[in-house]
Write a protein that holds these residues in place. Structure first.
Motif, mmCIF file in Angstrom:
data_model
loop_
_atom_site.group_PDB
_atom_site.id
_atom_site.type_symbol
_atom_site.label_atom_id
_atom_site.label_comp_id
_atom_site.label_asym_id
_atom_site.label_seq_id
_atom_site.Cartn_x
_atom_site.Cartn_y
_atom_site.Cartn_z
ATOM 1 N N CYS A 1 0.832 -1.208 0.000
ATOM 2 C CA CYS A 1 0.000 0.000 0.000
ATOM 3 C C CYS A 1 0.865 1.256 0.000
ATOM 4 N N PHE A 2 1.934 1.243 0.770
ATOM 5 C CA PHE A 2 2.837 2.394 0.783
ATOM 6 C C PHE A 2 3.441 2.613 -0.598
ATOM 7 N N ALA A 3 3.910 1.543 -1.230
ATOM 8 C CA ALA A 3 4.523 1.669 -2.550
ATOM 9 C C ALA A 3 3.522 2.171 -3.585
ATOM 10 N N HIS A 4 2.289 1.722 -3.496
ATOM 11 C CA HIS A 4 1.279 2.127 -4.483
ATOM 12 C C HIS A 4 0.847 3.573 -4.274
ATOM 13 N N TRP A 5 0.628 3.973 -3.041
ATOM 14 C CA TRP A 5 0.127 5.327 -2.780
ATOM 15 C C TRP A 5 1.210 6.386 -2.918
ATOM 16 N N VAL A 6 2.427 6.087 -2.515
ATOM 17 C CA VAL A 6 3.487 7.093 -2.531
ATOM 18 C C VAL A 6 4.199 7.143 -3.885
ATOM 19 N N PHE A 7 4.495 5.982 -4.464
ATOM 20 C CA PHE A 7 5.277 5.926 -5.695
ATOM 21 C C PHE A 7 4.478 5.422 -6.896
ATOM 22 N N ASN A 8 3.210 5.143 -6.708
ATOM 23 C CA ASN A 8 2.356 4.658 -7.795
ATOM 24 C C ASN A 8 2.911 3.388 -8.424
ATOM 25 N N VAL A 9 3.422 2.484 -7.591
ATOM 26 C CA VAL A 9 3.922 1.201 -8.078
ATOM 27 C C VAL A 9 2.729 0.341 -8.504
ATOM 28 N N PRO A 10 2.731 -0.186 -9.731
ATOM 29 C CA PRO A 10 1.571 -0.938 -10.211
ATOM 30 C C PRO A 10 1.541 -2.360 -9.665
ATOM 31 N N ILE A 11 0.347 -2.914 -9.577
ATOM 32 C CA ILE A 11 0.145 -4.329 -9.269
ATOM 33 C C ILE A 11 -0.706 -4.880 -10.401
ATOM 34 N N ARG A 12 -0.055 -5.425 -11.410
ATOM 35 C CA ARG A 12 -0.744 -5.829 -12.629
ATOM 36 C C ARG A 12 -1.281 -7.252 -12.557
ATOM 37 N N GLY A 13 -0.755 -8.064 -11.678
ATOM 38 C CA GLY A 13 -1.175 -9.453 -11.581
ATOM 39 C C GLY A 13 -2.209 -9.668 -10.489
ATOM 40 N N SER A 14 -2.452 -10.933 -10.200
ATOM 41 C CA SER A 14 -3.448 -11.311 -9.207
ATOM 42 C C SER A 14 -2.931 -11.022 -7.805
ATOM 43 N N LEU A 15 -3.687 -10.220 -7.050
ATOM 44 C CA LEU A 15 -3.298 -9.923 -5.679
ATOM 45 C C LEU A 15 -3.342 -11.167 -4.791
ATOM 46 N N PRO A 16 -4.366 -12.031 -4.895
ATOM 47 C CA PRO A 16 -4.319 -13.274 -4.102
ATOM 48 C C PRO A 16 -3.107 -14.140 -4.413
ATOM 49 N N LEU A 17 -2.660 -14.156 -5.677
ATOM 50 C CA LEU A 17 -1.472 -14.936 -6.019
ATOM 51 C C LEU A 17 -0.228 -14.332 -5.366
ATOM 52 N N ILE A 18 -0.133 -13.006 -5.337
ATOM 53 C CA ILE A 18 1.000 -12.361 -4.665
ATOM 54 C C ILE A 18 0.990 -12.681 -3.178
ATOM 55 N N VAL A 19 -0.191 -12.654 -2.563
ATOM 56 C CA VAL A 19 -0.306 -13.004 -1.143
ATOM 57 C C VAL A 19 0.115 -14.452 -0.924
ATOM 58 N N GLY A 20 -0.328 -15.349 -1.809
ATOM 59 C CA GLY A 20 0.034 -16.752 -1.669
ATOM 60 C C GLY A 20 1.529 -16.984 -1.816
ATOM 61 N N LEU A 21 2.146 -16.323 -2.792
ATOM 62 C CA LEU A 21 3.597 -16.455 -2.968
ATOM 63 C C LEU A 21 4.350 -15.923 -1.758
ATOM 64 N N SER A 22 3.890 -14.792 -1.224
ATOM 65 C CA SER A 22 4.542 -14.210 -0.047
ATOM 66 C C SER A 22 4.387 -15.118 1.166
ATOM 67 N N ALA A 23 3.194 -15.710 1.329
ATOM 68 C CA ALA A 23 2.986 -16.635 2.447
ATOM 69 C C ALA A 23 3.886 -17.853 2.321
ATOM 70 N N LEU A 24 3.999 -18.380 1.106
ATOM 71 C CA LEU A 24 4.880 -19.522 0.888
ATOM 72 C C LEU A 24 6.330 -19.148 1.184
ATOM 73 N N GLY A 25 6.740 -17.967 0.746
ATOM 74 C CA GLY A 25 8.096 -17.522 1.032
ATOM 75 C C GLY A 25 8.342 -17.329 2.520
ATOM 76 N N SER A 26 7.361 -16.784 3.219
ATOM 77 C CA SER A 26 7.502 -16.592 4.656
ATOM 78 C C SER A 26 7.651 -17.920 5.381
ATOM 79 N N LEU A 27 6.833 -18.894 5.030
ATOM 80 C CA LEU A 27 6.921 -20.217 5.661
ATOM 81 C C LEU A 27 8.230 -20.912 5.288
ATOM 82 N N MET A 28 8.679 -20.707 4.051
ATOM 83 C CA MET A 28 9.946 -21.309 3.612
ATOM 84 C C MET A 28 11.108 -20.801 4.452
ATOM 85 N N PHE A 29 11.197 -19.490 4.634
ATOM 86 C CA PHE A 29 12.303 -18.942 5.408
ATOM 87 C C PHE A 29 12.161 -19.254 6.895
ATOM 88 N N ALA A 30 10.937 -19.415 7.375
ATOM 89 C CA ALA A 30 10.764 -19.856 8.757
ATOM 90 C C ALA A 30 11.316 -21.262 8.933
#
Length: 375
Positions: free
Chosen positions: A248-277
């Protein structure tokens, strides 16, 4: 199983304990949620889109060079310095200028016909032997020097009357998705997940071992799997705050686009978080003191921080290293998030990266479960 029984389950209690410890530490809250935002703001401002800066050029203060000095002094793409030959070479050596413009006078007689009088970019040109010629001194290994040489030569050639045989027009394109800040945000997300996973899990386990807290837990009705899994689950809970704050900070301050599926980004981030844990569990499963675990965490994080494309593209490394770099867990996470976020790709396009993260996470947790010891 009743709701009361679920609340008394060892896994639930351990996860709740880890969460309470986390929220009671202001420094942990800052490093998990605040630091990525501060870093994104600092780098986004430092590398913001702005007009190209003038190239730094030195013109040797010698008779006959005044016309070149005057031509470059009026060019907005050039910041010109009028220096004597020794000062100009010293400025080039120190990196204060990118190119030095001087005059070279070839010998008039005494050399056989066909002798190369001047050499520029590896090409011999006898026509430059008439009178005197212009010579550019620059370091070809520095990209800014090569660019400065082209800018200066174009400016001087046009001032001397050169005309392009084919008219050209420039169409400038600047849009979200092609800027450095757009490239940076997925890298910062992956870096934060890696740091909080390895330090927040591996280091904490060893600290508990040093303080004899793990030894005391041996008397409680819980299994080794419950104890380790609680760290993995609480990392997933932390992600609920990390991901939306940074995106949200990146989008509102720098107008960084999110062109793909937001649920997929959340899923990838969750998988990455569990992987590093899981990797953090493995690092902390046998280390006996905080000095050892700190060294192990640095050994794991620093190579990935440099090679996995956090701040610059991993493609800069030689091709011989690319197969190894692609197998790194941080590379897989950043490439997957960046591909979905900026290119709008679907799950099929990042299936390889998902497989790499699953392998790292599962193998790390299983090995940690076998290697872990209470004391």
């Amino acid at each position: 199983m009743t709701r009361h029984t679920q609340r008394q389950h060892p896994l639930w209690q351990l996860t709740l304990m880890r969460w309470r410890i986390f929220v009671r530490e202001p420094s942990a809250l800052f490093w998990t949620y605040g630091f990525p935002v501060v870093l994104a703001l600092a780098l986004g401002v430092a590398f913001r889109n702005r007009p190209p800066e003038p190239v730094e050029v030195a013109v040797e203060a010698s008779p006959g060079n005044e016309v070149w000095r005057d031509a470059l002094a009026t060019n907005s793409q050039v910041h010109m310095r009028w220096l004597n030959p020794q000062e100009a070479r010293e400025a080039l050596r120190a990196g204060k200028v990118s190119v030095v413009v001087g005059r070279w006078t070839p010998p008039a007689t005494g050399l056989p016909s066909g002798t190369p009088w001047a050499k520029e970019d590896g090409v011999m040109n006898k026509s430059q032997a008439v009178g005197s010629s212009r010579i550019y001194q620059f370091d070809p290994t520095r990209p800014e020097s090569r660019m400065a040489r082209q800018v200066v030569d174009d400016a001087l050639q046009r001032a001397e009357g050169r005309a392009d045989p084919t008219p050209v027009r420039n169409q400038l394109v600047t849009e979200p998705g092609s800027r450095y800040i757009d490239f940076l945000i997925p890298g910062l997300l992956g870096f934060n997940l890696m740091s909080s996973g390895l330090w927040g899990v591996g280091f904490v386990i060893v600290e508990m071992r040093v303080r004899k807290l793990i030894k005391r837990m041996m008397a409680t009705p819980m299994s080794r799997a419950h104890f380790l899994l609680s760290f993995v689950l609480v990392r997933g809970v932390f992600l609920l705050g990390e991901l939306p704050i940074l995106l949200c900070f990146a989008h509102w301050v720098f107008n960084v686009p999110i062109r793909g599926s937001l649920p997929l980004i959340v899923g990838l981030s969750a998988l990455g978080s569990l992987m590093f844990a899981g990797m953090g569990l493995l690092i902390g499963s046998r280390a006996q003191n905080t000095h050892t675990v700190a060294g192990l965490v640095n050994l794991a994080t620093i190579p990935m921080l440099v090679a996995s494309g956090v701040f610059f593209s991993a493609a800069r490394f030689p091709d011989v290293f690319q197969p190894i770099i692609r197998l790194l867990p941080l590379t897989a996470l950043i490439e997957a998030v960046r591909t979905v976020m900026l290119d709008g790709a679907g799950a099929g396009a990042v299936a390889t990266q998902i497989g790499i993260m699953l392998a790292w996470g599962l193998i790390s947790f299983v090995v940690a479960l076998r290697m872990f010891r209470w004391q």
